[in-house]
Scaffold this motif. Sequence first.
Motif, mmCIF file in Angstrom:
data_model
loop_
_atom_site.group_PDB
_atom_site.id
_atom_site.type_symbol
_atom_site.label_atom_id
_atom_site.label_comp_id
_atom_site.label_asym_id
_atom_site.label_seq_id
_atom_site.Cartn_x
_atom_site.Cartn_y
_atom_site.Cartn_z
ATOM 1 N N ASP A 8 51.050 64.454 -29.577
ATOM 2 C CA ASP A 8 50.271 64.461 -30.811
ATOM 3 C C ASP A 8 49.594 65.803 -31.098
ATOM 4 N N HIS A 10 50.242 67.523 -33.692
ATOM 5 C CA HIS A 10 49.984 67.479 -35.140
ATOM 6 C C HIS A 10 49.755 68.873 -35.719
ATOM 7 N N ASP A 48 55.013 63.619 -32.261
ATOM 8 C CA ASP A 48 54.095 64.167 -33.252
ATOM 9 C C ASP A 48 53.759 65.626 -32.937
ATOM 10 N N HIS A 86 55.486 60.965 -37.013
ATOM 11 C CA HIS A 86 55.162 61.967 -38.034
ATOM 12 C C HIS A 86 56.254 63.022 -38.183
ATOM 13 N N HIS A 178 56.989 57.295 -27.708
ATOM 14 C CA HIS A 178 55.967 57.390 -28.758
ATOM 15 C C HIS A 178 55.917 56.072 -29.523
ATOM 16 N N HIS A 219 51.223 58.829 -29.430
ATOM 17 C CA HIS A 219 50.981 58.004 -30.613
ATOM 18 C C HIS A 219 49.500 57.663 -30.736
ATOM 19 N N HIS A 221 45.635 58.601 -30.078
ATOM 20 C CA HIS A 221 45.007 59.914 -29.999
ATOM 21 C C HIS A 221 43.881 60.024 -28.972
HETATM 22 MN MN LIG Z 1 50.026 61.011 -33.739
#
Ligand SMILES: [Mn+2]
Length: 385
Positions: A8, A10, A48, A86, A178, A219, A221
């Motif tokens: 993650d 991101h 992600d 994502h 994930h 997945h 956080h």
């Molecule tokens: Mn995420």
Amino acid sequence: MKFFHLSDLHIGKQLHHYNMIAEQRDILGKIVALAEREKPDAVLIAGDVYDTPVPSAEAVSVFDEFLTALNDLEPEVTVCIIAGNHDSAKRIDFASDILAKHRVMIAGMPPLTREETIRKVSFFDAYGEVCIYLLPFVKPSYVRNLNDSDITTYDEAVRLVIERENIDTAKRNIIVSHQFYTAAGREPETSDSEIRMVGGIENVDTAVLEPFDYAALGHIHRKQKIGRVQNRYCGTPLQYSVSEAGDEKTVTMVELLEKGSEPHITELPLTPMRRVRKMIGHLDGILNAAAEDNCHDYVSITLTDEVEAYQPKEKLEQVYDHILEIKIDNERTRKILEFSEEEVESLDPYDAFVTFFQEMNGRAMTEDEDNVIRTVINGEKEVAE
Ligand SMILES: [Mn+2]
């Protein structure tokens, strides 16, 4: 073997209206420095990577710099990457054959045909082989062609993909995955920066993870184990919502020794450029609390003054340069809140729909439409009774 577990990232994410690319570049640089010190054999990234399926050029170049810096390390580090919900599977997969030659292993899609299997990477150490299964984000629709049965749930989909691998449990096995894992119905602790589906349909039970000596999960956080210690969400490297204020972010470092022994898990702390902070109190107190170590942080401010100050935002902006939001919590705002809650509760479903329809369409319902909605609502009532 020793590895870093990340997820993650991101990259490209904005926090409220702030672009976080500088913070992301900084934290990835700090992760590279930790890798230089700890010398892991591999870095696993559990989905992600980016915040959106079509990341900005800036976001792609930040990830590119990260991979290049890891690749330059001595001794050699293998990077294993899966796509999260994502990411765009196809974009993540770009140049993956070439990258594999540089020990960057990418899995964008789970197996889609009967011939395909989960991408697997092998490592060897003093205790033998370690197999790492790279399972990207799975949706029931992805695995439709894997067998004849009708897969409708996430749990069935992930179970099918794992069970057809015939995993050799005499070896040590790791999965990178994930999904929204739950342990016998118990959900992981979430935050406001994940996108959740309504009604628990995305849940996958951790029972499917049993063949693995470690499950490197992404997945969710917040860092945490789910079920047994071997199933772990490592969490994001940065705080990505106000709800994560006060959360400590870390790199999860795992050492896997002989088969059957518990993995040795260490959390390596990460210090961000800016923290996310919540500040609650009177305007004067919050203004006076500004100091060198918090004035550049991302702050969510709640003012509790009963006598509301004139232009509080302007005053706060003079001392805090990254304000996320300013809320007011006093007698007046609590009354507004209570009032609107009463309003919502007092509307019955039919009246609520009539109001909604009028607002959306700018006209009242016809008789036919009215009959349809009455039938639906009455039908629901019967079911409920
Ligand atoms: Mn995420």
